[in-house]
Design a protein around this motif. Sequence first.
Motif, PDB file in Angstrom:
ATOM      1  N   MET A  31       0.835  -1.210   0.000  1.00 34.51           N
ATOM      2  CA  MET A  31       0.000   0.000   0.000  1.00 34.51           C
ATOM      3  C   MET A  31       0.868   1.258   0.000  1.00 34.51           C
ATOM      4  N   ARG A  32       1.954   1.245   0.776  1.00 40.12           N
ATOM      5  CA  ARG A  32       2.865   2.398   0.771  1.00 40.12           C
ATOM      6  C   ARG A  32       3.456   2.587  -0.622  1.00 40.12           C
ATOM      7  N   ARG A  33       3.841   1.493  -1.256  1.00 44.64           N
ATOM      8  CA  ARG A  33       4.413   1.558  -2.610  1.00 44.64           C
ATOM      9  C   ARG A  33       3.378   2.090  -3.600  1.00 44.64           C
ATOM     10  N   LEU A  34       2.140   1.618  -3.467  1.00 45.59           N
ATOM     11  CA  LEU A  34       1.072   2.070  -4.360  1.00 45.59           C
ATOM     12  C   LEU A  34       0.822   3.570  -4.200  1.00 45.59           C
ATOM     13  N   HIS A  35       0.794   4.048  -2.973  1.00 39.54           N
ATOM     14  CA  HIS A  35       0.600   5.485  -2.740  1.00 39.54           C
ATOM     15  C   HIS A  35       1.759   6.293  -3.319  1.00 39.54           C
ATOM     16  N   ALA A  36       2.972   5.795  -3.181  1.00 40.76           N
ATOM     17  CA  ALA A  36       4.133   6.488  -3.740  1.00 40.76           C
ATOM     18  C   ALA A  36       4.048   6.534  -5.265  1.00 40.76           C
ATOM     19  N   LEU A  37       3.625   5.422  -5.874  1.00 42.90           N
ATOM     20  CA  LEU A  37       3.479   5.398  -7.329  1.00 42.90           C
ATOM     21  C   LEU A  37       2.366   6.338  -7.782  1.00 42.90           C
ATOM     22  N   ASP A  38       1.283   6.387  -7.030  1.00 41.67           N
ATOM     23  CA  ASP A  38       0.202   7.325  -7.364  1.00 41.67           C
ATOM     24  C   ASP A  38       0.714   8.765  -7.327  1.00 41.67           C
ATOM     25  N   ASP A  39       1.501   9.081  -6.308  1.00 43.32           N
ATOM     26  CA  ASP A  39       2.082  10.421  -6.208  1.00 43.32           C
ATOM     27  C   ASP A  39       3.021  10.698  -7.372  1.00 43.32           C
ATOM     28  N   GLU A  40       3.830   9.704  -7.718  1.00 41.40           N
ATOM     29  CA  GLU A  40       4.777   9.858  -8.826  1.00 41.40           C
ATOM     30  C   GLU A  40       4.033  10.086 -10.141  1.00 41.40           C
TER      31      GLU A  40
ATOM     32  N   ASP B  27       2.725  13.516 -10.295  1.00 41.38           N
ATOM     33  CA  ASP B  27       3.813  14.446 -10.609  1.00 41.38           C
ATOM     34  C   ASP B  27       4.086  14.485 -12.114  1.00 41.38           C
ATOM     35  N   PHE B  28       4.056  13.325 -12.766  1.00 40.58           N
ATOM     36  CA  PHE B  28       4.279  13.283 -14.220  1.00 40.58           C
ATOM     37  C   PHE B  28       3.151  13.992 -14.965  1.00 40.58           C
ATOM     38  N   VAL B  29       1.929  13.781 -14.512  1.00 37.08           N
ATOM     39  CA  VAL B  29       0.792  14.454 -15.146  1.00 37.08           C
ATOM     40  C   VAL B  29       0.941  15.961 -14.991  1.00 37.08           C
ATOM     41  N   GLU B  30       1.287  16.396 -13.794  1.00 39.25           N
ATOM     42  CA  GLU B  30       1.473  17.826 -13.551  1.00 39.25           C
ATOM     43  C   GLU B  30       2.613  18.377 -14.406  1.00 39.25           C
TER      44      GLU B  30
ATOM     45  N   PHE C 157       6.855   7.969 -21.605  1.00 36.82           N
ATOM     46  CA  PHE C 157       7.518   6.714 -21.235  1.00 36.82           C
ATOM     47  C   PHE C 157       7.518   6.541 -19.720  1.00 36.82           C
ATOM     48  N   GLU C 158       7.858   7.599 -19.017  1.00 42.51           N
ATOM     49  CA  GLU C 158       7.893   7.537 -17.553  1.00 42.51           C
ATOM     50  C   GLU C 158       6.514   7.223 -16.986  1.00 42.51           C
ATOM     51  N   ARG C 159       5.478   7.849 -17.532  1.00 44.91           N
ATOM     52  CA  ARG C 159       4.109   7.566 -17.076  1.00 44.91           C
ATOM     53  C   ARG C 159       3.754   6.117 -17.345  1.00 44.91           C
ATOM     54  N   SER C 160       4.160   5.610 -18.482  1.00 43.31           N
ATOM     55  CA  SER C 160       3.892   4.217 -18.830  1.00 43.31           C
ATOM     56  C   SER C 160       4.584   3.265 -17.858  1.00 43.31           C
ATOM     57  N   GLN C 161       5.810   3.585 -17.500  1.00 48.53           N
ATOM     58  CA  GLN C 161       6.558   2.762 -16.540  1.00 48.53           C
ATOM     59  C   GLN C 161       5.855   2.757 -15.182  1.00 48.53           C
ATOM     60  N   VAL C 162       5.449   3.921 -14.710  1.00 47.40           N
ATOM     61  CA  VAL C 162       4.774   4.020 -13.418  1.00 47.40           C
ATOM     62  C   VAL C 162       3.437   3.280 -13.467  1.00 47.40           C
ATOM     63  N   SER C 163       2.737   3.366 -14.582  1.00 48.33           N
ATOM     64  CA  SER C 163       1.466   2.645 -14.726  1.00 48.33           C
ATOM     65  C   SER C 163       1.677   1.139 -14.645  1.00 48.33           C
ATOM     66  N   ALA C 164       2.721   0.643 -15.289  1.00 48.47           N
ATOM     67  CA  ALA C 164       3.016  -0.789 -15.249  1.00 48.47           C
ATOM     68  C   ALA C 164       3.358  -1.234 -13.824  1.00 48.47           C
ATOM     69  N   LEU C 165       4.161  -0.440 -13.141  1.00 48.15           N
ATOM     70  CA  LEU C 165       4.506  -0.766 -11.751  1.00 48.15           C
ATOM     71  C   LEU C 165       3.265  -0.728 -10.857  1.00 48.15           C
TER      72      LEU C 165
END
Length: 114
Positions: free
Chosen positions: A16-25, A28-31, A51-59
Amino acid sequence: MAGTREVLEAERAQAMRRLHALDDEFADFVEASRDSNADDEHDPEGATIAFERSQVSALTRQVQSHLAEIDAALARLDDGTYGTCQTCGRPIAPGRLEARPAATTCIDCASKGG
């Protein structure tokens, strides 16, 4: 299975902590993409925002899948089927459950792709 629930709940909390961090990341990319050139494919700085957004989405999908596995393991713990191979019905070796607490199959079935 003493301590199993605690191990699973600790894994769940970590996921859950990892998921919240990825959501924040991702946010940040969207912003960042709002204030940038829409064509970041030619950015000499390196990887594109897309590409970065795609990577974060996959994670994010991987973490969500792991959370589902943990939740299913907790449900099996509650209904008394935790530690039983869902393919052959034999017990899952304690060492496998220690290494992979959300395992659903014994080593034999897992090695056969079951």
